[in-house]
Design a protein around this motif. Structure first.
Motif, PDB file in Angstrom:
ATOM      1  N   GLY A  55      30.717  -5.621 -16.040  1.00  0.00           N
ATOM      2  CA  GLY A  55      28.947  -5.765 -16.960  1.00  0.00           C
ATOM      3  C   GLY A  55      28.524  -7.220 -16.879  1.00  0.00           C
ATOM      4  O   GLY A  55      27.091  -6.721 -16.683  1.00  0.00           O
ATOM      5  N   VAL A  56      29.182  -8.462 -16.991  1.00  0.00           N
ATOM      6  CA  VAL A  56      29.013  -9.045 -17.431  1.00  0.00           C
ATOM      7  C   VAL A  56      28.321 -10.650 -16.212  1.00  0.00           C
ATOM      8  O   VAL A  56      27.133 -10.584 -15.728  1.00  0.00           O
ATOM      9  N   GLY A  57      29.343  -9.479 -14.690  1.00  0.00           N
ATOM     10  CA  GLY A  57      28.774  -9.986 -13.560  1.00  0.00           C
ATOM     11  C   GLY A  57      27.685  -9.948 -13.726  1.00  0.00           C
ATOM     12  O   GLY A  57      26.572 -10.430 -12.799  1.00  0.00           O
ATOM     13  N   ILE A  58      26.820  -8.533 -14.138  1.00  0.00           N
ATOM     14  CA  ILE A  58      25.703  -7.560 -13.248  1.00  0.00           C
ATOM     15  C   ILE A  58      24.828  -8.523 -14.085  1.00  0.00           C
ATOM     16  O   ILE A  58      23.459  -9.233 -13.816  1.00  0.00           O
ATOM     17  N   LEU A  59      24.872  -8.542 -15.592  1.00  0.00           N
ATOM     18  CA  LEU A  59      23.572  -9.114 -16.438  1.00  0.00           C
ATOM     19  C   LEU A  59      23.495 -10.809 -15.826  1.00  0.00           C
ATOM     20  O   LEU A  59      22.509 -11.245 -15.975  1.00  0.00           O
ATOM     21  N   THR A  60      24.811 -11.531 -15.797  1.00  0.00           N
ATOM     22  CA  THR A  60      24.583 -12.956 -15.101  1.00  0.00           C
ATOM     23  C   THR A  60      23.890 -13.158 -13.935  1.00  0.00           C
ATOM     24  O   THR A  60      22.892 -14.058 -13.190  1.00  0.00           O
ATOM     25  N   GLY A  61      24.272 -12.009 -12.450  1.00  0.00           N
ATOM     26  CA  GLY A  61      23.219 -12.248 -11.430  1.00  0.00           C
ATOM     27  C   GLY A  61      21.850 -11.656 -11.736  1.00  0.00           C
ATOM     28  O   GLY A  61      20.818 -12.517 -11.141  1.00  0.00           O
ATOM     29  N   LEU A  62      21.527 -11.108 -12.395  1.00  0.00           N
ATOM     30  CA  LEU A  62      20.170 -10.760 -13.164  1.00  0.00           C
ATOM     31  C   LEU A  62      19.258 -11.702 -13.680  1.00  0.00           C
ATOM     32  O   LEU A  62      18.559 -12.087 -13.633  1.00  0.00           O
ATOM     33  N   TYR A  63      20.015 -12.371 -14.394  1.00  0.00           N
ATOM     34  CA  TYR A  63      19.570 -12.976 -15.391  1.00  0.00           C
ATOM     35  C   TYR A  63      19.902 -14.945 -14.519  1.00  0.00           C
ATOM     36  O   TYR A  63      18.470 -15.468 -14.154  1.00  0.00           O
ATOM     37  N   ILE A  64      20.987 -15.274 -13.556  1.00  0.00           N
ATOM     38  CA  ILE A  64      19.801 -15.983 -12.738  1.00  0.00           C
ATOM     39  C   ILE A  64      19.382 -15.966 -11.772  1.00  0.00           C
ATOM     40  O   ILE A  64      18.076 -16.789 -10.653  1.00  0.00           O
ATOM     41  N   GLU A  65      18.972 -14.284 -11.093  1.00  0.00           N
ATOM     42  CA  GLU A  65      17.935 -14.708 -10.568  1.00  0.00           C
ATOM     43  C   GLU A  65      16.362 -13.996 -11.116  1.00  0.00           C
ATOM     44  O   GLU A  65      15.181 -14.797 -10.337  1.00  0.00           O
ATOM     45  N   GLU A  66      16.629 -14.474 -11.909  1.00  0.00           N
ATOM     46  CA  GLU A  66      15.135 -13.669 -12.872  1.00  0.00           C
ATOM     47  C   GLU A  66      14.764 -15.991 -12.961  1.00  0.00           C
ATOM     48  O   GLU A  66      13.539 -16.071 -12.956  1.00  0.00           O
TER      49      GLU A  66
END
Length: 220
Positions: free
Chosen positions: A78-89
């Protein structure tokens, strides 16, 4: 090192959590890059994703026999998905199109926005209460929020819709978007910035006129 990790329950939980964050972050970034058409970036991220998978995820999957490890795996996912989306943003790949409808026909909003560095196509349409200025504005995605705040500063009642185009072809939009100009102002000071720009342009135009008059007088 692997033996040391296997012998420590706490260290195993931490390793499972961290490795899954990295793995799922890369997986999320690769998926987003593919959907946006960034093939080479997706290929590069997939290399990092595979590296993490081969080196670390095998260790993770071999040690899911304990409930606490399963919980760490799920939390890391779950944290990995949020982290990936944050980096992409933060990378803010691509462009955004912002459609604006303004009732302030006396204000030249399209020219103001062009002066600030955005690509704008505008026209006049009619709603229930009469004529409206409509604009279709192209902006780098990282400046989307800045553009919307700028529009609100210039017209707080403007109707705004933003979406991400899948394909951009032809025209001059991408050439007209000046990232350097867009980056060099803050929305709360937009009116003062516009006044300074227009004053500088007027002074330059006046200097050019004077030079032409001097050249003409010399010829006579």
């Amino acid at each position: 090192m692997l033996e040391m990790i296997s012998e420590s329950a706490l260290l195993m939980v931490i390793v499972i959590f961290v490795i899954n964050i990295f793995y799922v972050s890369f997986l999320t970034l690769r998926t987003v890059a593919l959907t946006k058409g960034y093939r080479y970036l997706a290929a590069f991220v997939s290399i990092l994703e595979t590296f993490v998978y081969v080196i670390g995820l095998g260790l993770v999957l071999d040690n899911l026999d304990q409930p606490v490890n399963v919980i760490a795996y799920a939390l890391g996912f779950g944290v990995g998905i949020l982290t990936g989306l944050y980096i992409e943003e933060k990378l803010a790949l691509g462009y955004m199109v912002v459609n604006v409808t303004s009732s302030q026909n006396d204000k030249d909003l399209p020219d103001h926005l062009r002066t600030l560095g955005y690509g704008v196509t505008h026209g006049t349409q009619y709603g229930r209460d009469g004529a409206r200025t409509t604009m279709q504005i192209l902006t780098p995605r990282r400046y989307q929020r800045k553009l919307i705040e700028t529009i609100k500063e210039l017209d707080e009642r403007a109707f705004i819709i933003a979406y991400e185009p899948k394909t951009i072809h032809g025209g001059f939009w991408t050439k007209k978007v000046s990232s350097r100009k867009v980056a060099n102002y803050e929305p709360e000071h937009v009116e003062e910035i516009l006044e300074e720009i227009y004053e500088e342009e007027a002074a330059e135009a006046n200097d050019e006129t004077n030079e032409k008059e001097e050249v003409q007088s010399r010829k006579e």
